[in-house]
Design a protein around this motif. Sequence first.
Motif, PDB file in Angstrom:
ATOM      1  N   THR A 112       0.852  -1.191   0.000  1.00 38.83           N
ATOM      2  CA  THR A 112       0.000   0.000   0.000  1.00 38.83           C
ATOM      3  C   THR A 112       0.887   1.239   0.000  1.00 38.83           C
ATOM      4  OG1 THR A 112      -0.114   0.311   2.398  1.00 38.83           O
ATOM      5  CG2 THR A 112      -1.675  -1.259   1.417  1.00 38.83           C
ATOM      6  N   GLU A 141      -7.830   4.681   6.057  1.00 36.01           N
ATOM      7  CA  GLU A 141      -8.137   3.710   5.012  1.00 36.01           C
ATOM      8  C   GLU A 141      -6.894   3.511   4.159  1.00 36.01           C
ATOM      9  OE1 GLU A 141     -10.755   3.647   0.991  1.00 36.01           O
ATOM     10  OE2 GLU A 141     -11.935   3.782   2.847  1.00 36.01           O
ATOM     11  N   VAL A 180      -5.320   1.304   0.706  1.00 34.18           N
ATOM     12  CA  VAL A 180      -5.721   0.619  -0.516  1.00 34.18           C
ATOM     13  C   VAL A 180      -4.512  -0.096  -1.104  1.00 34.18           C
ATOM     14  CG1 VAL A 180      -6.745   0.866  -2.806  1.00 34.18           C
ATOM     15  CG2 VAL A 180      -7.465   2.386  -0.952  1.00 34.18           C
ATOM     16  N   THR A 185      -2.042  -1.446  -3.705  1.00 35.35           N
ATOM     17  CA  THR A 185      -1.659  -0.986  -5.038  1.00 35.35           C
ATOM     18  C   THR A 185      -1.189  -2.131  -5.931  1.00 35.35           C
ATOM     19  OG1 THR A 185       0.551  -0.477  -4.181  1.00 35.35           O
ATOM     20  CG2 THR A 185      -1.052   1.323  -4.255  1.00 35.35           C
ATOM     21  N   ASP A 214      -7.954  -3.723  -3.155  1.00 36.10           N
ATOM     22  CA  ASP A 214      -8.562  -4.052  -1.861  1.00 36.10           C
ATOM     23  C   ASP A 214      -8.467  -2.852  -0.925  1.00 36.10           C
ATOM     24  OD1 ASP A 214      -9.177  -6.597  -2.643  1.00 36.10           O
ATOM     25  OD2 ASP A 214      -7.623  -7.604  -1.462  1.00 36.10           O
ATOM     26  N   ARG A 215      -9.564  -2.575  -0.210  1.00 34.93           N
ATOM     27  CA  ARG A 215      -9.613  -1.426   0.696  1.00 34.93           C
ATOM     28  C   ARG A 215      -9.786  -1.910   2.138  1.00 34.93           C
ATOM     29  NH1 ARG A 215     -13.718   1.561   0.635  1.00 34.93           N
ATOM     30  NH2 ARG A 215     -15.142   0.175  -0.490  1.00 34.93           N
ATOM     31  N   ALA A 270     -12.720  -2.281   4.614  1.00 35.52           N
ATOM     32  CA  ALA A 270     -13.309  -0.940   4.693  1.00 35.52           C
ATOM     33  C   ALA A 270     -14.826  -1.007   4.590  1.00 35.52           C
ATOM     34  CB  ALA A 270     -12.742  -0.049   3.590  1.00 35.52           C
ATOM     35  N   SER A 293     -15.141  -5.070  -0.003  1.00 33.66           N
ATOM     36  CA  SER A 293     -13.999  -4.255  -0.413  1.00 33.66           C
ATOM     37  C   SER A 293     -12.706  -5.059  -0.436  1.00 33.66           C
ATOM     38  CB  SER A 293     -13.833  -3.058   0.539  1.00 33.66           C
ATOM     39  OG  SER A 293     -13.545  -3.506   1.850  1.00 33.66           O
TER      40      SER A 293
END
Length: 258
Positions: free
Chosen positions: A71, A98, A100, A102, A155-156, A178, A184
């Motif tokens: 991330t 939060e 995410v 990459t 993906d979060r 999330a 998510s």
Amino acid sequence: GSVNFAALEPFYLASRRGGPFANTGCDLEELAGGAGAKGSPGPPTLQSGAFASKNLNRLRRGEHDAWDLLTPVQSFLNFDLESALQGQQLYPVSDEIEIVATRCGVLNAILWWWSADIDETHTLSNEPIAVNGAHETHWHQPMLPIGPFPVRKGDRFLLKIELSDVVGQKLSFTLRPADPSASSVQFWKPGPQGEVRLPPEPLEEELAEWRTHWEAACESQNSLLARHTRQGDLVGLATLQKAVLAIIAHPRLFGCDP
């Protein structure tokens, strides 16, 4: 070329195999770890403390090397130390961000570092050079063994960080999707019958057995040292040291070879 040390991961951090997500029936609300954290499934590792650390400036960064990030780097828990001089309390405190993914990979640790503004123009940090660090310091970067968990690009997650005591010693992390429905995160909820999202850790039984022997050996060592120390028995302590050196030099003679 380089040497692949992946087989040694469980001995100092967490493996990228095994754990709760190697089971088809895994249905977790969150992954948690740190000082005082409750309810976290323990990752497959011999790391006995809540945290580990490595000097990442001495390890090559890259997808197929010793470490890499899944991330972007994000900031959390900003402290105004000058306010503490005015009597303000810095802890307990918590933060939630939060993050995410990459790229795809296997998450097996939460890694962080610090940055301190010394004055208006000077900053001191242990951020790794391979990320964006300005200086190669001697400070390690702390990390929390967690998971392991398969991550897909996009993906979060919500990452909660908490210092739960008044002296700033009990640091804990909680990671969860999330979206409350877990939509998510692709692999969070149980998949179809028979689907395995991570391969099993082949050393899982050995790791558990090793930890039992390790704890027994530490207990025996502490008992021996305490007994000789209380009596001021320097000769006895020296004898113990010689015995240990003999075992290290000739482990097979004592049945201690791998």
